[in-house]
Write a protein that holds these residues in place. Structure first.
Motif, PDB file in Angstrom:
ATOM      1  N   LEU A  76      -3.304   0.464   2.580  1.00 20.79           N
ATOM      2  CA  LEU A  76      -3.896  -0.095   1.364  1.00 20.79           C
ATOM      3  C   LEU A  76      -3.532  -1.575   1.328  1.00 20.79           C
ATOM      4  O   LEU A  76      -2.374  -1.943   1.480  1.00 20.79           O
ATOM      5  N   LYS A  77      -4.523  -2.429   1.173  1.00 20.22           N
ATOM      6  CA  LYS A  77      -4.295  -3.871   1.161  1.00 20.22           C
ATOM      7  C   LYS A  77      -5.015  -4.479  -0.034  1.00 20.22           C
ATOM      8  O   LYS A  77      -5.856  -3.834  -0.661  1.00 20.22           O
ATOM      9  N   LEU A  78      -4.699  -5.726  -0.314  1.00 15.44           N
ATOM     10  CA  LEU A  78      -5.344  -6.447  -1.402  1.00 15.44           C
ATOM     11  C   LEU A  78      -6.276  -7.492  -0.798  1.00 15.44           C
ATOM     12  O   LEU A  78      -5.903  -8.221   0.116  1.00 15.44           O
ATOM     13  N   ALA A  79      -7.500  -7.560  -1.326  1.00 13.57           N
ATOM     14  CA  ALA A  79      -8.504  -8.494  -0.826  1.00 13.57           C
ATOM     15  C   ALA A  79      -9.006  -9.333  -1.991  1.00 13.57           C
ATOM     16  O   ALA A  79      -9.081  -8.864  -3.127  1.00 13.57           O
TER      17      ALA A  79
ATOM     18  N   ASP B 113     -12.102  -8.531 -14.251  1.00 14.52           N
ATOM     19  CA  ASP B 113     -11.680  -9.918 -14.341  1.00 14.52           C
ATOM     20  C   ASP B 113     -10.697 -10.298 -13.236  1.00 14.52           C
ATOM     21  O   ASP B 113     -10.418 -11.472 -13.038  1.00 14.52           O
ATOM     22  N   SER B 114     -10.189  -9.337 -12.527  1.00  7.33           N
ATOM     23  CA  SER B 114      -9.188  -9.587 -11.505  1.00  7.33           C
ATOM     24  C   SER B 114      -9.776 -10.367 -10.335  1.00  7.33           C
ATOM     25  O   SER B 114     -10.931 -10.197  -9.969  1.00  7.33           O
ATOM     26  N   THR B 115      -8.957 -11.233  -9.741  1.00  9.14           N
ATOM     27  CA  THR B 115      -9.424 -12.007  -8.591  1.00  9.14           C
ATOM     28  C   THR B 115      -9.164 -11.287  -7.270  1.00  9.14           C
ATOM     29  O   THR B 115      -9.632 -11.733  -6.231  1.00  9.14           O
ATOM     30  N   ILE B 116      -8.395 -10.217  -7.328  1.00  6.31           N
ATOM     31  CA  ILE B 116      -8.165  -9.423  -6.123  1.00  6.31           C
ATOM     32  C   ILE B 116      -8.489  -7.962  -6.394  1.00  6.31           C
ATOM     33  O   ILE B 116      -8.424  -7.503  -7.530  1.00  6.31           O
ATOM     34  N   ILE B 117      -8.867  -7.263  -5.338  1.00  8.55           N
ATOM     35  CA  ILE B 117      -9.178  -5.834  -5.463  1.00  8.55           C
ATOM     36  C   ILE B 117      -8.432  -5.073  -4.371  1.00  8.55           C
ATOM     37  O   ILE B 117      -8.186  -5.607  -3.283  1.00  8.55           O
ATOM     38  N   PRO B 118      -8.046  -3.840  -4.652  1.00  9.35           N
ATOM     39  CA  PRO B 118      -7.413  -3.037  -3.601  1.00  9.35           C
ATOM     40  C   PRO B 118      -8.484  -2.477  -2.658  1.00  9.35           C
ATOM     41  O   PRO B 118      -9.541  -2.041  -3.103  1.00  9.35           O
ATOM     42  N   VAL B 119      -8.194  -2.534  -1.359  1.00 12.48           N
ATOM     43  CA  VAL B 119      -9.109  -1.983  -0.355  1.00 12.48           C
ATOM     44  C   VAL B 119      -8.319  -1.103   0.600  1.00 12.48           C
ATOM     45  O   VAL B 119      -7.116  -1.288   0.810  1.00 12.48           O
TER      46      VAL B 119
ATOM     47  N   GLY C 121      -6.887  -9.154   7.051  1.00  9.92           N
ATOM     48  CA  GLY C 121      -6.639  -9.920   5.844  1.00  9.92           C
ATOM     49  C   GLY C 121      -5.846 -11.187   6.084  1.00  9.92           C
ATOM     50  O   GLY C 121      -5.741 -12.031   5.209  1.00  9.92           O
ATOM     51  N   ILE C 122      -5.277 -11.340   7.275  1.00  7.66           N
ATOM     52  CA  ILE C 122      -4.519 -12.549   7.599  1.00  7.66           C
ATOM     53  C   ILE C 122      -5.338 -13.438   8.528  1.00  7.66           C
ATOM     54  O   ILE C 122      -5.515 -14.620   8.275  1.00  7.66           O
ATOM     55  N   VAL C 123      -5.830 -12.863   9.606  1.00  4.89           N
ATOM     56  CA  VAL C 123      -6.615 -13.614  10.584  1.00  4.89           C
ATOM     57  C   VAL C 123      -8.009 -13.917  10.041  1.00  4.89           C
ATOM     58  O   VAL C 123      -8.543 -15.001  10.240  1.00  4.89           O
ATOM     59  N   SER C 124      -8.587 -12.938   9.360  1.00  2.00           N
ATOM     60  CA  SER C 124      -9.901 -13.134   8.741  1.00  2.00           C
ATOM     61  C   SER C 124      -9.899 -12.426   7.389  1.00  2.00           C
ATOM     62  O   SER C 124      -9.062 -11.573   7.127  1.00  2.00           O
ATOM     63  N   LYS C 125     -10.845 -12.797   6.524  1.00  2.00           N
ATOM     64  CA  LYS C 125     -10.919 -12.201   5.189  1.00  2.00           C
ATOM     65  C   LYS C 125     -11.270 -10.722   5.279  1.00  2.00           C
ATOM     66  O   LYS C 125     -12.012 -10.301   6.166  1.00  2.00           O
TER      67      LYS C 125
ATOM     68  N   ARG D  83     -12.141   0.026  16.021  1.00  2.00           N
ATOM     69  CA  ARG D  83     -13.078  -0.051  14.897  1.00  2.00           C
ATOM     70  C   ARG D  83     -12.271  -0.225  13.619  1.00  2.00           C
ATOM     71  O   ARG D  83     -11.352   0.538  13.362  1.00  2.00           O
ATOM     72  N   GLU D  84     -12.646  -1.218  12.834  1.00  2.00           N
ATOM     73  CA  GLU D  84     -11.979  -1.482  11.553  1.00  2.00           C
ATOM     74  C   GLU D  84     -12.958  -1.162  10.437  1.00  2.00           C
ATOM     75  O   GLU D  84     -14.069  -1.667  10.420  1.00  2.00           O
ATOM     76  N   THR D  85     -12.537  -0.325   9.506  1.00  2.00           N
ATOM     77  CA  THR D  85     -13.367   0.033   8.366  1.00  2.00           C
ATOM     78  C   THR D  85     -12.625  -0.361   7.093  1.00  2.00           C
ATOM     79  O   THR D  85     -11.484   0.053   6.883  1.00  2.00           O
ATOM     80  N   VAL D  86     -13.282  -1.165   6.263  1.00  2.00           N
ATOM     81  CA  VAL D  86     -12.703  -1.600   4.989  1.00  2.00           C
ATOM     82  C   VAL D  86     -13.559  -1.018   3.879  1.00  2.00           C
ATOM     83  O   VAL D  86     -14.773  -1.234   3.836  1.00  2.00           O
ATOM     84  N   THR D  87     -12.932  -0.235   3.002  1.00  2.00           N
ATOM     85  CA  THR D  87     -13.639   0.374   1.876  1.00  2.00           C
ATOM     86  C   THR D  87     -12.868   0.086   0.582  1.00  2.00           C
ATOM     87  O   THR D  87     -11.646  -0.051   0.607  1.00  2.00           O
ATOM     88  N   PRO D  88     -13.575   0.002  -0.540  1.00  2.00           N
ATOM     89  CA  PRO D  88     -12.874  -0.204  -1.811  1.00  2.00           C
ATOM     90  C   PRO D  88     -11.985   0.999  -2.120  1.00  2.00           C
ATOM     91  O   PRO D  88     -12.377   2.137  -1.886  1.00  2.00           O
ATOM     92  N   ALA D  89     -10.797   0.726  -2.602  1.00  5.33           N
ATOM     93  CA  ALA D  89      -9.881   1.806  -2.976  1.00  5.33           C
ATOM     94  C   ALA D  89     -10.169   2.217  -4.409  1.00  5.33           C
ATOM     95  O   ALA D  89     -10.334   1.368  -5.282  1.00  5.33           O
ATOM     96  N   THR D  90     -10.270   3.496  -4.641  1.00  8.69           N
ATOM     97  CA  THR D  90     -10.484   4.001  -5.995  1.00  8.69           C
ATOM     98  C   THR D  90      -9.319   4.903  -6.358  1.00  8.69           C
ATOM     99  O   THR D  90      -8.772   5.605  -5.513  1.00  8.69           O
TER     100      THR D  90
END
Length: 125
Positions: free
Chosen positions: A117-120, A92-98, A50-54, A70-77
């Motif tokens: 848990l990060k914000l994307a 409407d949010s511009t960021i989502i938790p992943v 999230g810092i070096v790349s989106k 291996r990096e796995t990014v999944t939507p957080a529910t």
């Protein structure tokens, strides 16, 4: 003469036991060193996510020396998050938790895992 043969046999058993102990200690030290390096790689990748790349939903992988990450990014529910009105605000949010998970594997099959848990930023379709 028999006493000398018996003394050498006992000495050989003692030296053999010591050598086995040293071999086990060296193997354990190597595994501990690999585990430390894998943990540092995982920490570094997790901090850079999230810092070096989106942060993009999906998988990435790469290699650092003999180690494969291996990096796995999944939507957080979250349970109970689909209440009336809340789903509309989230849309409407511009960021989502992943959820970001990093796995680092060594050539001998050992694996280290770290996750956070990060914000994307929300990517428009």
């Amino acid at each position: 003469m028999i006493e000398i043969v018996i003394a050498f046999a006992i000495l050989a058993l003692g030296i053999g036991t010591i050598l086995v102990g040293i071999a086990v200690a060296l193997r354990s030290d190597t595994q501990a060193g690999n585990s430390r390096v894998m943990n540092r790689i995982a920490q570094s990748r997790l901090e850079a996510a999230g810092i070096v790349s989106k942060l993009v939903i999906g998988h990435k992988q790469g290699r650092v020396g003999p180690f494969i990450w291996r990096e796995t990014v999944t939507p957080a529910t979250f349970e109970g998050a689909q209440k009336k009105g809340k789903a509309a605000r989230e849309a409407d949010s511009t960021i989502i938790p992943v959820w970001v998970e990093i796995r680092v594997s060594s050539p001998d099959g050992h694996e280290e895992r770290l996750s956070a848990l990060k914000l994307a930023p929300r990517i428009a379709p």
